[in-house]
Scaffold this motif. Sequence first.
Motif, PDB file in Angstrom:
ATOM      1  N   GLY A  91     -10.939  -2.471  12.774  1.00  0.00           N
ATOM      2  CA  GLY A  91      -9.529  -2.184  12.513  1.00  0.00           C
ATOM      3  C   GLY A  91      -8.863  -1.592  13.738  1.00  0.00           C
ATOM      4  N   LEU A  92      -9.582  -0.708  14.438  1.00  0.00           N
ATOM      5  CA  LEU A  92      -9.044  -0.132  15.667  1.00  0.00           C
ATOM      6  C   LEU A  92      -8.878  -1.191  16.746  1.00  0.00           C
ATOM      7  CD1 LEU A  92     -11.155   3.158  15.729  1.00  0.00           C
ATOM      8  CD2 LEU A  92      -8.698   2.970  15.299  1.00  0.00           C
ATOM      9  N   ALA A  93      -9.803  -2.170  16.808  1.00  0.00           N
ATOM     10  CA  ALA A  93      -9.689  -3.243  17.793  1.00  0.00           C
ATOM     11  C   ALA A  93      -8.449  -4.094  17.519  1.00  0.00           C
ATOM     12  CB  ALA A  93     -10.945  -4.115  17.766  1.00  0.00           C
ATOM     13  N   TRP A  94      -8.125  -4.305  16.248  1.00  0.00           N
ATOM     14  CA  TRP A  94      -6.916  -5.050  15.880  1.00  0.00           C
ATOM     15  C   TRP A  94      -5.673  -4.314  16.404  1.00  0.00           C
ATOM     16  CZ3 TRP A  94      -5.197  -9.452  13.349  1.00  0.00           C
ATOM     17  CH2 TRP A  94      -3.887  -9.416  12.869  1.00  0.00           C
ATOM     18  N   LEU A  95      -5.608  -3.010  16.187  1.00  0.00           N
ATOM     19  CA  LEU A  95      -4.446  -2.246  16.646  1.00  0.00           C
ATOM     20  C   LEU A  95      -4.366  -2.206  18.164  1.00  0.00           C
ATOM     21  CD1 LEU A  95      -4.299   0.767  14.168  1.00  0.00           C
ATOM     22  CD2 LEU A  95      -2.918  -1.304  14.196  1.00  0.00           C
ATOM     23  N   LYS A  96      -5.511  -2.179  18.826  1.00  0.00           N
ATOM     24  CA  LYS A  96      -5.498  -2.169  20.295  1.00  0.00           C
ATOM     25  C   LYS A  96      -4.877  -3.453  20.836  1.00  0.00           C
ATOM     26  CE  LYS A  96      -8.465  -1.129  24.268  1.00  0.00           C
ATOM     27  NZ  LYS A  96      -7.889  -2.152  25.158  1.00  0.00           N
ATOM     28  N   GLU A 131       8.205   1.795  22.380  1.00  0.00           N
ATOM     29  CA  GLU A 131       9.035   2.430  21.356  1.00  0.00           C
ATOM     30  C   GLU A 131       9.047   1.614  20.072  1.00  0.00           C
ATOM     31  OE1 GLU A 131      10.442   5.417  21.259  1.00  0.00           O
ATOM     32  OE2 GLU A 131       9.401   5.755  23.159  1.00  0.00           O
ATOM     33  N   GLN A 132       9.007   0.278  20.212  1.00  0.00           N
ATOM     34  CA  GLN A 132       8.958  -0.565  19.016  1.00  0.00           C
ATOM     35  C   GLN A 132       7.628  -0.357  18.271  1.00  0.00           C
ATOM     36  OE1 GLN A 132      11.367  -1.970  17.776  1.00  0.00           O
ATOM     37  NE2 GLN A 132      12.779  -2.818  19.295  1.00  0.00           N
ATOM     38  N   VAL A 133       6.561  -0.165  19.017  1.00  0.00           N
ATOM     39  CA  VAL A 133       5.263   0.105  18.391  1.00  0.00           C
ATOM     40  C   VAL A 133       5.319   1.425  17.620  1.00  0.00           C
ATOM     41  CG1 VAL A 133       2.830   0.590  18.830  1.00  0.00           C
ATOM     42  CG2 VAL A 133       3.987  -1.237  20.082  1.00  0.00           C
ATOM     43  N   LYS A 134       5.936   2.441  18.226  1.00  0.00           N
ATOM     44  CA  LYS A 134       6.059   3.726  17.541  1.00  0.00           C
ATOM     45  C   LYS A 134       6.927   3.594  16.292  1.00  0.00           C
ATOM     46  CE  LYS A 134       5.548   6.447  21.779  1.00  0.00           C
ATOM     47  NZ  LYS A 134       6.225   7.398  22.723  1.00  0.00           N
ATOM     48  N   THR A 135       8.011   2.788  16.389  1.00  0.00           N
ATOM     49  CA  THR A 135       8.854   2.568  15.214  1.00  0.00           C
ATOM     50  C   THR A 135       8.061   1.898  14.096  1.00  0.00           C
ATOM     51  OG1 THR A 135      10.850   2.379  16.572  1.00  0.00           O
ATOM     52  CG2 THR A 135      10.927   1.401  14.366  1.00  0.00           C
ATOM     53  N   GLY A 136       7.272   0.890  14.474  1.00  0.00           N
ATOM     54  CA  GLY A 136       6.458   0.201  13.475  1.00  0.00           C
ATOM     55  C   GLY A 136       5.463   1.134  12.809  1.00  0.00           C
ATOM     56  N   ARG A 137       4.879   2.031  13.609  1.00  0.00           N
ATOM     57  CA  ARG A 137       3.921   2.981  13.044  1.00  0.00           C
ATOM     58  C   ARG A 137       4.611   3.907  12.039  1.00  0.00           C
ATOM     59  NH1 ARG A 137       1.339   4.240  17.528  1.00  0.00           N
ATOM     60  NH2 ARG A 137       2.736   5.938  18.100  1.00  0.00           N
ATOM     61  N   ARG A 138       5.850   4.347  12.374  1.00  0.00           N
ATOM     62  CA  ARG A 138       6.578   5.214  11.446  1.00  0.00           C
ATOM     63  C   ARG A 138       6.927   4.471  10.160  1.00  0.00           C
ATOM     64  NH1 ARG A 138       9.155   7.014  16.279  1.00  0.00           N
ATOM     65  NH2 ARG A 138      10.885   5.569  15.900  1.00  0.00           N
ATOM     66  N   LEU A 139       7.356   3.200  10.287  1.00  0.00           N
ATOM     67  CA  LEU A 139       7.709   2.420   9.102  1.00  0.00           C
ATOM     68  C   LEU A 139       6.494   2.206   8.204  1.00  0.00           C
ATOM     69  CD1 LEU A 139      10.094  -0.277  10.669  1.00  0.00           C
ATOM     70  CD2 LEU A 139      10.749   1.605   9.149  1.00  0.00           C
ATOM     71  N   ALA A 140       5.375   1.858   8.814  1.00  0.00           N
ATOM     72  CA  ALA A 140       4.174   1.624   8.020  1.00  0.00           C
ATOM     73  C   ALA A 140       3.712   2.905   7.349  1.00  0.00           C
ATOM     74  CB  ALA A 140       3.072   1.048   8.911  1.00  0.00           C
ATOM     75  N   LEU A 148       0.833  -1.197   0.000  1.00  0.00           N
ATOM     76  CA  LEU A 148       0.000   0.000   0.000  1.00  0.00           C
ATOM     77  C   LEU A 148       0.871   1.252   0.000  1.00  0.00           C
ATOM     78  CD1 LEU A 148      -2.702  -1.070   2.618  1.00  0.00           C
ATOM     79  CD2 LEU A 148      -2.872  -1.112   0.127  1.00  0.00           C
ATOM     80  N   PRO A 149       0.359   2.341  -0.542  1.00  0.00           N
ATOM     81  CA  PRO A 149       1.136   3.589  -0.544  1.00  0.00           C
ATOM     82  C   PRO A 149       1.297   4.116   0.876  1.00  0.00           C
ATOM     83  CG  PRO A 149      -1.102   3.990  -1.291  1.00  0.00           C
ATOM     84  CD  PRO A 149      -0.949   2.505  -1.183  1.00  0.00           C
ATOM     85  N   PRO A 150       2.235   5.041   1.074  1.00  0.00           N
ATOM     86  CA  PRO A 150       2.407   5.634   2.407  1.00  0.00           C
ATOM     87  C   PRO A 150       1.098   6.209   2.923  1.00  0.00           C
ATOM     88  CG  PRO A 150       4.224   6.272   0.976  1.00  0.00           C
ATOM     89  CD  PRO A 150       3.230   5.558   0.103  1.00  0.00           C
ATOM     90  N   ALA A 151       0.966   6.224   4.243  1.00  0.00           N
ATOM     91  CA  ALA A 151      -0.285   6.675   4.871  1.00  0.00           C
ATOM     92  C   ALA A 151      -0.120   8.054   5.479  1.00  0.00           C
ATOM     93  CB  ALA A 151      -0.718   5.671   5.932  1.00  0.00           C
ATOM     94  N   HIS A 152       0.490   8.963   4.748  1.00  0.00           N
ATOM     95  CA  HIS A 152       0.717  10.307   5.285  1.00  0.00           C
ATOM     96  C   HIS A 152      -0.602  10.993   5.593  1.00  0.00           C
ATOM     97  CE1 HIS A 152       4.900   9.859   4.434  1.00  0.00           C
ATOM     98  NE2 HIS A 152       4.736   9.833   3.109  1.00  0.00           N
ATOM     99  N   GLY A 153      -0.677  11.590   6.781  1.00  0.00           N
ATOM    100  CA  GLY A 153      -1.825  12.416   7.120  1.00  0.00           C
ATOM    101  C   GLY A 153      -3.097  11.667   7.415  1.00  0.00           C
ATOM    102  N   ARG A 154      -3.055  10.367   7.658  1.00  0.00           N
ATOM    103  CA  ARG A 154      -4.275   9.630   7.944  1.00  0.00           C
ATOM    104  C   ARG A 154      -4.000   8.564   8.993  1.00  0.00           C
ATOM    105  NH1 ARG A 154      -6.273   4.935   4.373  1.00  0.00           N
ATOM    106  NH2 ARG A 154      -6.311   4.026   6.455  1.00  0.00           N
ATOM    107  N   GLY A 155      -5.045   8.134   9.682  1.00  0.00           N
ATOM    108  CA  GLY A 155      -4.897   7.051  10.632  1.00  0.00           C
ATOM    109  C   GLY A 155      -4.840   5.719   9.902  1.00  0.00           C
TER     110      GLY A 155
END
Length: 420
Positions: free
Chosen positions: A27-32, A42-51, A13-20
């Motif tokens: 989908g939110l329950a999966w992330l929770k 910190e690893q979760v934050k790193t993963g969010r930046r990579l995605a 998928l393309p980068p997700a700039h500017g969106r959740g």
Amino acid sequence: MTDRNEERTFAALPPAHGRGFAQTWWGLAWLKALEDAALDSEQVKTGRRLARAGAVGAVSVRPGRITAVVQDRDRTAHRADVLLQELSEEQWDHFLDMAVERAGHIAALLDRDMPPHLVEDAAAAGVELLPGLGDLEAKCDCDAWDHCGHTAALCYQMARLLDEDPFVLLLMRGRGERRLLDELQERGSAPVQVPPDTSREGVDAAEAYAVGDILPSLPALPELPAEPAQAPTLDVETTPAPGVDLASVEFLATAAAGEAYRLLAEALVSGHGQRAVEAELTPGQDAVRLAAGGPEKAIAQRLAEGSGRDREELQHAIRAWRYGGAAALSVLDDEWAVEAESLARARAALESAWDEDERPRLRAAHNRWTAVGASTQLRLGRDGRWWPYRKERGRWVPAGPAAKDPATALATAEGNPMNG
């Protein structure tokens, strides 16, 4: 995309700039489930930046596992896997039995939706569809023993896929879409047809219609009550708030019940709840509509003021409303220049309406033709119909409903003087 039954592969998928990453509640329950279980935030934050940067490659989804290659910022590639326990055969039996009993659940899934009551009903049947705390097991070739940035990035990307198609979650739990729907069809009496993947393209009308076979039939149309509902009588023992006129409120409630009754009658006559779209009434027109309901004198006076008319003018407007609603009010109130094409048609209609020796002398002014030497008038509506008018006490007042033929309208004006 590979075999739909056992594995699905989604392009990066393309980068997700500017969106959740997740827009739907599931989908939110999966992330929770990821964020609650990860020991290192910190690893979760790193993963969010990579995605978010688009570092997750194609995602392969199969029973019990999702896999993707995730690139670090230094372009080093890592294989990341996230495991989710498959449902047992017994659990799938419970889920299928529950879904067959509730056709709405199947319809929701085919519409790529996972309503909360589907998940709740499944849980009541002993089937947990969404992952809970600790259900997402991480494996990565970077040798992390817990969720690392790579597996977290994969989970964030998975949330975007789940938003578009909850069948992806069911595949992880052990059933591909085709197999699941085949089993539902075997258990139910109605055929269940698989629609094309609608997450990224349109659906052929015939295919969409075919999917409707799984839905329950519409209920029978209700019978029309003998009369409109009785409006409630307000509690006269309670002092109303300042400015609230109880008689006016009761009158409005009765008028609303009558209008609802009329709309229901029209819907039942059509058989489909369809009716012509009416233009929105202006406040003045709506005041006339309400006044046509015969309110008491004080309310009628307020409606006259609201319509911008005196009491006599209001009576004329009510007569017009009863003859033809908003269209008749427009003819009563407005005078307009007739466009050339409409004017030519009007003149042709006037020429052919009478024999030459019987044709009345008419004096034209905009959309009005007044009979010379008589107290009658024809008014042309915007829809091309002719409205009869007669002069009473120095005012032109409506004398009847519209007619397509001007001779018919003029005869109505001559034979139906307005009373009162």
